[in-house]
Design an enzyme around this catalytic site. Structure first.
Site, short mmCIF file in Angstrom:
data_model
loop_
_atom_site.label_atom_id
_atom_site.label_comp_id
_atom_site.label_asym_id
_atom_site.label_seq_id
_atom_site.Cartn_x
_atom_site.Cartn_y
_atom_site.Cartn_z
N GLY A 146 118.17 23.82 9.24
CA GLY A 146 119.55 23.33 9.17
C GLY A 146 120.26 23.51 10.50
O GLY A 146 120.14 24.57 11.12
N ALA A 147 121.00 22.48 10.93
CA ALA A 147 121.51 22.45 12.30
C ALA A 147 123.03 22.47 12.42
O ALA A 147 123.55 22.42 13.52
CB ALA A 147 120.98 21.20 13.00
N ARG A 191 121.23 20.90 19.78
CA ARG A 191 119.96 21.45 20.34
C ARG A 191 120.26 22.69 21.18
O ARG A 191 119.52 23.66 21.16
CB ARG A 191 119.22 20.42 21.22
CG ARG A 191 118.88 19.11 20.55
CD ARG A 191 117.81 19.20 19.48
NE ARG A 191 118.17 19.71 18.19
CZ ARG A 191 118.79 19.04 17.19
NH1 ARG A 191 119.15 17.80 17.34
NH2 ARG A 191 119.05 19.61 16.04
N LYS A 211 120.22 8.26 9.76
CA LYS A 211 121.34 9.08 9.28
C LYS A 211 122.21 8.18 8.41
O LYS A 211 122.63 7.10 8.86
CB LYS A 211 122.16 9.59 10.47
CG LYS A 211 121.63 10.86 11.09
CD LYS A 211 122.69 11.49 11.99
CE LYS A 211 122.28 12.83 12.53
NZ LYS A 211 120.89 13.09 12.76
N ASP A 238 117.70 11.66 7.39
CA ASP A 238 118.15 12.95 7.90
C ASP A 238 119.15 13.56 6.92
O ASP A 238 119.80 12.84 6.17
CB ASP A 238 118.91 12.77 9.22
CG ASP A 238 117.97 12.50 10.40
OD1 ASP A 238 116.75 12.40 10.19
OD2 ASP A 238 118.49 12.39 11.53
N MET A 239 119.28 14.89 6.97
CA MET A 239 120.36 15.51 6.19
C MET A 239 121.44 15.96 7.16
O MET A 239 121.15 16.61 8.16
CB MET A 239 119.83 16.70 5.38
CG MET A 239 120.85 17.24 4.40
SD MET A 239 121.45 16.00 3.21
CE MET A 239 120.14 16.01 1.99
N ARG A 256 111.06 16.53 4.07
CA ARG A 256 110.95 17.23 5.36
C ARG A 256 111.85 18.46 5.26
O ARG A 256 113.06 18.34 5.08
CB ARG A 256 111.43 16.32 6.49
CG ARG A 256 111.42 17.01 7.85
CD ARG A 256 112.57 16.51 8.71
NE ARG A 256 112.39 15.13 9.08
CZ ARG A 256 113.42 14.32 9.34
NH1 ARG A 256 114.67 14.74 9.26
NH2 ARG A 256 113.22 13.08 9.67
#
Ligand SMILES: Cc1cc2nc3c(=O)[nH]c(=O)nc-3n(C[C@H](O)[C@H](O)[C@H](O)COP(=O)(O)OP(=O)(O)OC[C@H]3O[C@@H](n4cnc5c(N)ncnc54)[C@H](O)[C@@H]3O)c2cc1C
Length: 309
Positions: A185-186, A291, A98, A131-132, A181
């Site tokens: 989206g989180a 999560r 990150k 990571d985004m 990848r």
């Protein structure tokens, strides 16, 4: 976005909750579903076990938004150690970093120098993934990614299908032969930057995935990895891969540790590239709550652990 998801994503950013919730045994026990442990050793053991099933892994040390340059330095040194351990152990494993953990909030140049030092230690046949993070970091992350890609061919970046801008970002990256990848989206994003409805995110994911597959076949990207646990979507993409005459190994799916394990194994058995992202470290609270937000039913699983205490 559902109310539970919004509340959980807000909770993921609360320092107070991070401080307090992580003390409870039932919370710690629930985290074990998504990570093999807090230490690098535990992550390496998990990577070895996945490899025995034909599944590759991507290791990531949890952490974000560091505040001091010395912390970024420690993270960079840690990843240098991770790569050395992976290479020594002969593991089919890569890493994902990150950028806010490498100092992006402090200085673009500092962050880039740390990333460069990490990629320089990786084998050319393996990719260092980026990571985004939330939408306010996309422009800076892609800027650092472009600089890294100019120096090393084996760097990959995550793109998020929920953002309106991603179609353009992908088109602009393809001339550089990136490794991508693709995920849904989180983070909690406002409606002027991201599709608010899940069905629109899913549709955009499928459209972008088709573009990525075409780009991979045309040699315009080095990796086209689909970071998702959406089984109907994966099946759809797998049949597309077959119809277009690509080989099974051209189809790469990345999932998170502990989610859809049977599918991870099935993909590997079918000769697809099946990869699992193995997270570890002590700073797991915001990551864990994201999560939970992805599948609010996970809350029930966590509550069951209260009674198991
Ligand atoms: C390898 C990998 C890397 C990622 N990197 C990033 C990143 O850099 N930046 C970013 O913003 N996001 C990242 N994500 C997270 C991603 O954006 C999604 O939030 C997450 O993958 C859930 O979306 P989905 O595609 O699985 O589809 P969904 O439609 O959300 O889920 C499909 C099905 O998968 C299962 N599922 C999904 N999530 C969970 C869960 N948490 N627990 C249990 N079951 C679940 C459920 O059965 C669900 O019905 C990453 C995901 C993966 C797999």
């Amino acid at each position: 976005m559902g109310v539970t998801r919004s509340l959980l994503l807000a909770a993921s950013q609360s320092a107070w909750l991070r401080e307090h919730a992580t003390r409870y045994r039932f919370v710690r026990r629930s985290v074990n579903r998504f990570m093999p442990g807090e230490t690098l050793d535990e992550a390496l053991v998990a990577a070895r076990m996945l490899q025995e099933k034909g599944i590759g892994s991507v290791l990531t040390q949890l952490g974000e938004n560091i505040k001091e340059a010395s912390e970024a330095e420690k993270v960079a040194a840690h990843y240098a150690e991770v790569l050395a351990r992976i290479h020594q152990a002969g593991l089919r494993a890569e890493i994902s970093v990150k950028l806010t953990q490498l100092g992006l909030d402090l200085s673009l140049d500092l962050c880039f120098e740390h990333l460069k030092a990490i990629v320089a230690r990786e084998r050319r046949e393996s990719t260092v993934w980026i990571d985004m993070e939330s939408s306010s970091y996309v422009e800076a992350t892609l800027g650092v990614y472009r600089r890294a890609l100019a120096a090393f061919p084996n760097v990959g970046v995550c793109l998020q299908a929920y953002l309106f801008r991603t179609k353009n970002d992908l088109a602009n990256l393809l001339p550089l032969r990136p490794a991508i990848r693709l995920v849904k989206g989180a983070y909690a994003e406002p409606p002027h930057v991201a599709f608010p409805k899940k069905r629109d995110v899913d549709a955009n994911y499928f459209a972008l995935a088709q573009e990525l597959l075409r780009a991979k076949a045309a040699g315009q990207c080095t990796r086209a990895a689909f970071g998702t646990h959406d089984i109907p979507l994966i099946r759809c993409l797998a049949s597309l891969v077959k119809k277009e005459g690509y080989t099974n190994s051209d189809f790469e799916v990345q999932m998170l540790y502990g989610i859809q394990r049977a599918e991870q194994e099935r993909l590997a058995q079918e000769g697809h590239r099946s990869i699992v992202l193995v997270a570890y470290g002590t700073y797991w609270y915001p990551w864990f709550v994201r999560r939970l937000a992805e599948r609010p039913a996970n809350l029930w699983f966590m509550l069951r652990n209260v009674f198991a205490s």
